[in-house]
Write a protein that holds these residues in place. Structure first.
Motif, PDB file in Angstrom:
ATOM      1  N   LEU A  45      63.843  39.123 -19.376  1.00 40.34           N
ATOM      2  CA  LEU A  45      63.908  37.816 -18.720  1.00 40.34           C
ATOM      3  C   LEU A  45      64.628  36.851 -19.645  1.00 40.34           C
ATOM      4  CD1 LEU A  45      61.072  35.973 -16.782  1.00 40.34           C
ATOM      5  CD2 LEU A  45      62.575  34.737 -18.340  1.00 40.34           C
ATOM      6  N   LEU A  46      65.728  36.286 -19.178  1.00 41.23           N
ATOM      7  CA  LEU A  46      66.479  35.286 -19.945  1.00 41.23           C
ATOM      8  C   LEU A  46      65.852  33.922 -19.681  1.00 41.23           C
ATOM      9  CD1 LEU A  46      68.919  34.608 -21.763  1.00 41.23           C
ATOM     10  CD2 LEU A  46      70.242  34.256 -19.659  1.00 41.23           C
ATOM     11  N   ASN A  47      65.273  33.319 -20.725  1.00 43.56           N
ATOM     12  CA  ASN A  47      64.516  32.071 -20.595  1.00 43.56           C
ATOM     13  C   ASN A  47      65.347  30.868 -21.033  1.00 43.56           C
ATOM     14  OD1 ASN A  47      62.508  30.054 -20.556  1.00 43.56           O
ATOM     15  ND2 ASN A  47      61.933  30.528 -22.670  1.00 43.56           N
ATOM     16  N   SER A  48      65.556  29.925 -20.111  1.00 43.39           N
ATOM     17  CA  SER A  48      66.294  28.706 -20.463  1.00 43.39           C
ATOM     18  C   SER A  48      65.386  27.480 -20.550  1.00 43.39           C
ATOM     19  CB  SER A  48      67.417  28.459 -19.445  1.00 43.39           C
ATOM     20  OG  SER A  48      66.900  28.296 -18.137  1.00 43.39           O
ATOM     21  N   LYS A  49      64.062  27.708 -20.551  1.00 46.08           N
ATOM     22  CA  LYS A  49      63.103  26.623 -20.803  1.00 46.08           C
ATOM     23  C   LYS A  49      62.467  26.895 -22.156  1.00 46.08           C
ATOM     24  CE  LYS A  49      60.032  25.063 -17.876  1.00 46.08           C
ATOM     25  NZ  LYS A  49      60.209  23.607 -18.098  1.00 46.08           N
ATOM     26  N   GLY A  50      63.156  26.456 -23.210  1.00 51.74           N
ATOM     27  CA  GLY A  50      62.722  26.777 -24.563  1.00 51.74           C
ATOM     28  C   GLY A  50      61.307  26.357 -24.884  1.00 51.74           C
ATOM     29  N   GLU A  51      60.835  25.283 -24.224  1.00 55.33           N
ATOM     30  CA  GLU A  51      59.502  24.775 -24.535  1.00 55.33           C
ATOM     31  C   GLU A  51      58.386  25.694 -24.058  1.00 55.33           C
ATOM     32  OE1 GLU A  51      60.758  22.837 -20.613  1.00 55.33           O
ATOM     33  OE2 GLU A  51      61.684  23.371 -22.514  1.00 55.33           O
ATOM     34  N   ILE A  52      58.704  26.718 -23.227  1.00 54.43           N
ATOM     35  CA  ILE A  52      57.652  27.656 -22.797  1.00 54.43           C
ATOM     36  C   ILE A  52      57.942  29.078 -23.274  1.00 54.43           C
ATOM     37  CG2 ILE A  52      57.007  26.266 -20.788  1.00 54.43           C
ATOM     38  CD1 ILE A  52      58.452  28.446 -19.057  1.00 54.43           C
ATOM     39  N   GLN A  53      58.731  29.230 -24.330  1.00 55.80           N
ATOM     40  CA  GLN A  53      59.040  30.569 -24.841  1.00 55.80           C
ATOM     41  C   GLN A  53      57.769  31.334 -25.210  1.00 55.80           C
ATOM     42  OE1 GLN A  53      61.852  32.255 -24.952  1.00 55.80           O
ATOM     43  NE2 GLN A  53      61.192  34.005 -26.205  1.00 55.80           N
ATOM     44  N   SER A  54      56.895  30.705 -25.994  1.00 60.73           N
ATOM     45  CA  SER A  54      55.677  31.407 -26.433  1.00 60.73           C
ATOM     46  C   SER A  54      54.755  31.686 -25.241  1.00 60.73           C
ATOM     47  CB  SER A  54      54.938  30.596 -27.498  1.00 60.73           C
ATOM     48  OG  SER A  54      54.543  29.328 -26.996  1.00 60.73           O
ATOM     49  N   GLN A  55      54.712  30.747 -24.280  1.00 62.34           N
ATOM     50  CA  GLN A  55      53.871  30.953 -23.104  1.00 62.34           C
ATOM     51  C   GLN A  55      54.389  32.116 -22.252  1.00 62.34           C
ATOM     52  OE1 GLN A  55      54.964  28.046 -24.289  1.00 62.34           O
ATOM     53  NE2 GLN A  55      53.673  26.311 -23.694  1.00 62.34           N
ATOM     54  N   LEU A  56      55.715  32.240 -22.146  1.00 63.63           N
ATOM     55  CA  LEU A  56      56.292  33.364 -21.399  1.00 63.63           C
ATOM     56  C   LEU A  56      55.999  34.688 -22.098  1.00 63.63           C
ATOM     57  CD1 LEU A  56      59.763  32.162 -20.057  1.00 63.63           C
ATOM     58  CD2 LEU A  56      57.968  33.294 -18.726  1.00 63.63           C
ATOM     59  N   GLU A  57      56.038  34.680 -23.411  1.00 65.74           N
ATOM     60  CA  GLU A  57      55.738  35.904 -24.156  1.00 65.74           C
ATOM     61  C   GLU A  57      54.285  36.326 -23.920  1.00 65.74           C
ATOM     62  OE1 GLU A  57      56.856  34.727 -28.074  1.00 65.74           O
ATOM     63  OE2 GLU A  57      58.998  35.110 -27.765  1.00 65.74           O
ATOM     64  N   GLU A  58      53.378  35.338 -23.856  1.00 65.64           N
ATOM     65  CA  GLU A  58      51.979  35.647 -23.553  1.00 65.64           C
ATOM     66  C   GLU A  58      51.833  36.131 -22.111  1.00 65.64           C
ATOM     67  OE1 GLU A  58      49.263  35.764 -25.564  1.00 65.64           O
ATOM     68  OE2 GLU A  58      50.804  35.541 -27.111  1.00 65.64           O
ATOM     69  N   ALA A  59      52.611  35.535 -21.205  1.00 67.67           N
ATOM     70  CA  ALA A  59      52.567  35.969 -19.801  1.00 67.67           C
ATOM     71  C   ALA A  59      53.034  37.413 -19.669  1.00 67.67           C
ATOM     72  CB  ALA A  59      53.435  35.050 -18.946  1.00 67.67           C
ATOM     73  N   ALA A  60      54.048  37.782 -20.452  1.00 71.30           N
ATOM     74  CA  ALA A  60      54.543  39.157 -20.426  1.00 71.30           C
ATOM     75  C   ALA A  60      53.438  40.130 -20.837  1.00 71.30           C
ATOM     76  CB  ALA A  60      55.760  39.294 -21.340  1.00 71.30           C
ATOM     77  N   LYS A  61      52.624  39.731 -21.817  1.00 71.10           N
ATOM     78  CA  LYS A  61      51.508  40.577 -22.260  1.00 71.10           C
ATOM     79  C   LYS A  61      50.444  40.685 -21.160  1.00 71.10           C
ATOM     80  CE  LYS A  61      52.084  39.365 -27.163  1.00 71.10           C
ATOM     81  NZ  LYS A  61      51.471  38.652 -28.317  1.00 71.10           N
ATOM     82  N   ALA A  62      50.150  39.536 -20.524  1.00 74.55           N
ATOM     83  CA  ALA A  62      49.142  39.531 -19.456  1.00 74.55           C
ATOM     84  C   ALA A  62      49.620  40.358 -18.263  1.00 74.55           C
ATOM     85  CB  ALA A  62      48.855  38.093 -19.026  1.00 74.55           C
ATOM     86  N   PHE A  63      50.897  40.274 -17.961  1.00 70.59           N
ATOM     87  CA  PHE A  63      51.481  41.056 -16.866  1.00 70.59           C
ATOM     88  C   PHE A  63      51.387  42.545 -17.163  1.00 70.59           C
ATOM     89  CE2 PHE A  63      55.540  42.805 -14.965  1.00 70.59           C
ATOM     90  CZ  PHE A  63      55.090  42.803 -13.648  1.00 70.59           C
TER      91      PHE A  63
END
Length: 438
Positions: A45-63
């Protein structure tokens, strides 16, 4: 001899059975998006909302917890690079992300390389108009990730102290009222506001208020932009444009960094606002995670519109700019059917699973674009935007500006902020930019 032939026949039969079984499992794996046992698949997933990078990484783990055989890697768009530029570079290298987070205006540029998502389950739950700008020839090509809004964020503790009581945001509905508030904050011993000088903030958020503020009718706004491109608009004589710049002049005058207006960074804004060193910051609800880490106001923050005149009834003076700002698209050129199915499963996971909804609302502080998600935002900025939306006090953000608008026009705004260009020069540069747009 007969015994040997019988043995050969038995072996051949076993081989056929094994092949058929294997094919069946392979087919099952493909149809399930890689969720069958032993059919691991990796998506990006290419993320262009830098302020939620860590949150997306946690979401990937939860997924992955819910889908053990799907691994999702989050690729950040480098600071200073637009999502359009990064996505284009990945396509040029033959290695596009499975899921790409684009700005709304960029979706159409990739429509021949991405999947039609019109048949997805979540389409029925998307909020009104959330997919209109990404629908071409009757097909929707993007997942509406987040409704975002922006304006003047205020620290309630600071402004309450400045006005000597409970601050009513509805009182700030003209340019004059805004300046009076600035004066009161300054008199209380605090800096009135901070102006973050990033080109994306000035070029993608502030200046576009001059376009969107032309009319409450979105068709009229679209025509205004068309006329800009055709060189038919005289910005020098445009009331809304000049009114917005009058407000910007006030911001420059009361800016905590006015001695060195281009020295500020994005990171400085949430710190001085959260610590109560300034009362106001022009920014969007995406900034809450950063503000919260410095919060001294017990989470008491909200939004003020950016006034463009001294007539409270003028459009824009009581409206907050908001729109679906980020979209997720799925590659169809290089990613496999298994990867595409896994990516679709992630989109559904965000909309329908408890973990996915928790990620959007509570972890990433996103205002979801789906009616079925009823979680109430804990984030005060999301609450404030949601309140403006509920009251019908919104102005559609300019979501389809050219990809280079924020960089080129933002640079002109930076010169104006620094005093290196006057209004005449700024106006000329903006009009010349629009004439150059193909």
């Amino acid at each position: 001899m007969k015994s040997w032939k019988w043995m050969q026949a038995l072996v051949l039969s076993l081989i056929v059975v094994m092949l058929v079984t294997a094919c069946g499992k392979s087919s099952e794996s493909t149809e399930s998006g890689g969720s069958a046992e032993g059919s691991a698949v990796t998506i990006t997933l290419l993320n262009s909302k830098g302020e939620i990078q860590s949150q997306l990484e946690e979401a990937a783990k939860a997924f992955k917890e819910d889908n053990p055989n799907i691994t999702m890697e989050i690729i950040p768009v480098p600071a200073g690079q637009s999502p359009f530029e990064k996505a284009s570079a990945l396509y040029a290298s033959g290695n596009p992300a499975t899921i790409t987070m684009l700005d709304t205006g960029d979706v159409e540029k990739f429509k021949d390389r991405i999947l039609d998502l019109s048949g997805e389950k979540w389409m029925a739950d998307a909020v009104d108009r959330s997919t209109a700008l990404t629908t071409f020839d009757g097909k929707n090509y993007a997942f509406p990730l987040a409704i975002e809004g922006y304006g003047f964020i205020y620290n309630k503790t600071v402004v309450d102290q400045a006005v000597g009581g409970t601050f009513d945001p509805a009182t700030i509905n003209t340019t004059g009222a805004l300046e009076e508030l600035f004066k009161k904050i300054e008199a209380s011993g605090k800096a009135p506001l901070i102006v973050s000088p990033m080109d994306w903030s000035l070029g993608a958020h502030y200046l576009p208020l001059a376009y969107a503020g032309q009319s409450a009718d979105t068709a009229a706004v679209a025509q205004f932009v068309t006329d800009l491109k055709a060189g038919k608009v005289d910005l020098a004589g445009n009331i809304v444009f000049n009114g917005l710049l009058d407000t910007f002049d006030l911001m420059a005058k009361y800016n905590i960094d006015k001695a060195s207006p281009l020295s500020g960074t994005y990171e400085r804004g949430p710190e001085v606002l959260g610590k109560g060193e300034v009362g106001i910051w022009f920014q969007g609800n995406w900034a809450w995670p950063q503000i919260s880490s410095f919060d001294t106001a017990s989470g008491q923050y909200g939004f003020l519109p950016v006034p463009v005149s001294n007539n409270a009834d003028d459009f824009g003076n009581t409206q907050i700019s908001s729109a679906v700002s980020k979209r997720l698209v799925l590659d169809k050129e290089k990613n496999t059917a298994e990867q595409q199915a896994a990516a679709k499963k992630f989109l559904e996971w965000m909309v329908y699973s408890d973990k996915g909804q928790d990620f959007l609302v509570n972890k990433a502080n996103i205002i979801p674009a789906f009616k079925n998600i009823t979680l109430e935002a804990k984030d005060p900025l999301a609450k404030s935007i949601s309140d403006y939306i509920a009251k019908g006090k919104t102005q559609d953000s300019m979501s389809t500006l050219p990809a280079d608008h924020w960089a080129k026009v933002g640079a002109s705004m930076q010169k104006y902020l620094a005093g290196a260009a006057d209004r005449t020069v700024l106006t000329k540069e903006i009009q010349e930019y629009w004439k150059s747009v193909k």
